[in-house]
Design a protein around this motif. Sequence first.
Motif, PDB file in Angstrom:
ATOM      1  N   UNK A  61      -8.444  -1.125 -14.174  1.00  0.00           N
ATOM      2  CA  UNK A  61      -8.189   0.098 -15.138  1.00  0.00           C
ATOM      3  C   UNK A  61      -7.832   1.315 -14.740  1.00  0.00           C
ATOM      4  N   UNK A  62      -6.555   1.877 -15.151  1.00  0.00           N
ATOM      5  CA  UNK A  62      -6.982   2.974 -15.221  1.00  0.00           C
ATOM      6  C   UNK A  62      -7.724   3.885 -15.676  1.00  0.00           C
ATOM      7  N   UNK A  63      -9.005   4.938 -15.799  1.00  0.00           N
ATOM      8  CA  UNK A  63      -9.616   5.225 -16.760  1.00  0.00           C
ATOM      9  C   UNK A  63      -9.196   7.205 -16.473  1.00  0.00           C
ATOM     10  N   UNK A  64      -7.941   7.255 -15.401  1.00  0.00           N
ATOM     11  CA  UNK A  64      -7.683   8.532 -16.070  1.00  0.00           C
ATOM     12  C   UNK A  64      -6.095   8.692 -16.878  1.00  0.00           C
ATOM     13  N   UNK A  65      -5.801  10.279 -16.441  1.00  0.00           N
ATOM     14  CA  UNK A  65      -4.683  10.669 -17.068  1.00  0.00           C
ATOM     15  C   UNK A  65      -3.054  11.017 -16.361  1.00  0.00           C
ATOM     16  N   UNK A  66      -3.691  10.261 -15.193  1.00  0.00           N
ATOM     17  CA  UNK A  66      -2.617  10.322 -14.305  1.00  0.00           C
ATOM     18  C   UNK A  66      -2.360   8.449 -14.158  1.00  0.00           C
ATOM     19  N   UNK A  67      -0.954   8.372 -13.422  1.00  0.00           N
ATOM     20  CA  UNK A  67      -0.099   7.318 -13.093  1.00  0.00           C
ATOM     21  C   UNK A  67      -1.162   6.398 -12.119  1.00  0.00           C
ATOM     22  N   UNK A  68      -1.495   5.712 -11.652  1.00  0.00           N
ATOM     23  CA  UNK A  68      -2.036   5.078 -10.397  1.00  0.00           C
ATOM     24  C   UNK A  68      -2.006   4.088  -9.962  1.00  0.00           C
ATOM     25  N   UNK A  69      -2.232   4.209  -8.532  1.00  0.00           N
ATOM     26  CA  UNK A  69      -1.464   2.627  -7.809  1.00  0.00           C
ATOM     27  C   UNK A  69      -3.545   2.367  -6.861  1.00  0.00           C
ATOM     28  N   UNK A  70      -3.705   1.086  -6.723  1.00  0.00           N
ATOM     29  CA  UNK A  70      -4.409   0.232  -6.307  1.00  0.00           C
ATOM     30  C   UNK A  70      -4.308  -0.729  -5.245  1.00  0.00           C
ATOM     31  N   UNK A  71      -5.681  -0.327  -3.392  1.00  0.00           N
ATOM     32  CA  UNK A  71      -4.905  -0.805  -3.144  1.00  0.00           C
ATOM     33  C   UNK A  71      -5.798  -1.791  -1.987  1.00  0.00           C
ATOM     34  N   UNK A  72      -5.349  -2.224  -1.929  1.00  0.00           N
ATOM     35  CA  UNK A  72      -6.728  -3.578  -0.457  1.00  0.00           C
ATOM     36  C   UNK A  72      -5.721  -3.254   0.892  1.00  0.00           C
ATOM     37  N   UNK A  73      -6.229  -2.463   1.459  1.00  0.00           N
ATOM     38  CA  UNK A  73      -6.144  -2.338   2.782  1.00  0.00           C
ATOM     39  C   UNK A  73      -6.920  -3.145   4.493  1.00  0.00           C
ATOM     40  N   UNK A  74      -5.978  -3.666   5.142  1.00  0.00           N
ATOM     41  CA  UNK A  74      -6.677  -4.213   6.173  1.00  0.00           C
ATOM     42  C   UNK A  74      -8.081  -3.642   6.904  1.00  0.00           C
ATOM     43  N   UNK A  75      -8.076  -3.836   8.015  1.00  0.00           N
ATOM     44  CA  UNK A  75      -9.124  -3.050   8.845  1.00  0.00           C
ATOM     45  C   UNK A  75      -8.751  -1.969   9.370  1.00  0.00           C
ATOM     46  N   UNK A  76      -7.945  -1.794   9.443  1.00  0.00           N
ATOM     47  CA  UNK A  76      -7.210  -0.516   9.907  1.00  0.00           C
ATOM     48  C   UNK A  76      -7.254   0.610   8.726  1.00  0.00           C
ATOM     49  N   UNK A  77      -7.228   0.596   8.287  1.00  0.00           N
ATOM     50  CA  UNK A  77      -6.760   1.263   6.822  1.00  0.00           C
ATOM     51  C   UNK A  77      -5.790   1.705   6.412  1.00  0.00           C
ATOM     52  N   UNK A  78      -4.895   1.020   8.146  1.00  0.00           N
ATOM     53  CA  UNK A  78      -3.079   1.220   7.056  1.00  0.00           C
ATOM     54  C   UNK A  78      -2.261   0.762   6.398  1.00  0.00           C
ATOM     55  N   UNK A  79      -2.845  -0.771   7.069  1.00  0.00           N
ATOM     56  CA  UNK A  79      -1.500  -2.053   6.736  1.00  0.00           C
ATOM     57  C   UNK A  79      -1.877  -2.350   5.604  1.00  0.00           C
TER      58      UNK A  79
END
Length: 389
Positions: A61-79
Amino acid sequence: MTFRPTMLTAAAGAGLLLLTGCVANKPTGETHAALTVESSADACTVSAAEAPSGNVSFAVTNSSEQVTEFYLLAEDGLRIVGEVENIGPGISRDLVVQARPGNYFTVCKPGMIGEGVGKAAFTVTDSGHDFAADADLAAQVEAANVNYTAYVKDQVSQLVAGTEAFAAAYTAGDDDTARSLYAPTRVHWERVETIAESFGDLDPKLDLREADLEEGQEWTGWHAIEKDLWPEEAGADFQAYSAEKRQRLAASLVGDTQSLNTKVQDLEFTLAQQTNGAIGLLDEVATGKVTGEEEFWSHTDLWDFQANIDGAKVLYGGVRDILVAKDEKLAATLDREFGKLQALLDAQRVGEGFTRYTELTPAEIKSFSDQVNALGEPLNQLTAALVLR
């Protein structure tokens, strides 16, 4: 930067799905965990920091005033393992991920640019879920392609933000800040460098080295500015750029980077393009970084080296489960050789950066070269192993 045949075809209408071993809307199997995420202007609050393996759903759920994204990243924090984008203010969207046991990160990105906010560790425990029973090759390939597309877009968006900050410091005459931002910003470029090479003249505009200039060709991009920022390395005959030239180079760098960001919004990938991309990134290391030719004045080649390897590992990580099913021995070899190369890089870390390339001994440079070759041989087998078997 190395010129080579185009790695991919940029195609219009590559709508980004919400998946990885990941599916949009409702999963086909049992959902082991249902979590909520609140994405605000400065936080990314997940209802739990762990979940059992299997299908895990995130209601964002986006409670901000901007369009947002959500990510699940791998252990390296990149993929990128899973991503849901274009969540408008007050809107909720679902992401369902088929998550294997391991360590991950969650992060939200208000405004859909930059590094994001609220990055936090997330653990998937082993529930005993039988992934082999529901593995479908076509779905795995689709997931790998979709997630790499998301990764490229994410890296380029961070490149845009970093380039704007770098250019602002450079045009303001704050050379110390510009120098401090140079290598950390360029890593986002280097991680997806083979993608940029597919867009005609954007690559030379942004990354051409002085030694590769053709007669009469205008020199723009990172390395033209690099020379001005490290004048002591440029030789006694070098004359510092005027304020007008700095403004022109900075404006070109920002504009061309924004053009790249626009172009990557319409990307599509095939499995072969991904694997060839990994090979191409290692080739970048072999032909420029390991020789010290890329960063001729700043000598920040090891930052680029790490970024190219990051990109290759992300590409490999996205297809590794497919490879294990097809050629477990090759997967084990690649795991080992990537690990050895990373160990050599880790030995050269200084704080958040690396040793300058000119400070490496001949023996250390040879070790890098030998290990790049040791990784290159099995990596060159990756496309055939996945596509032809």
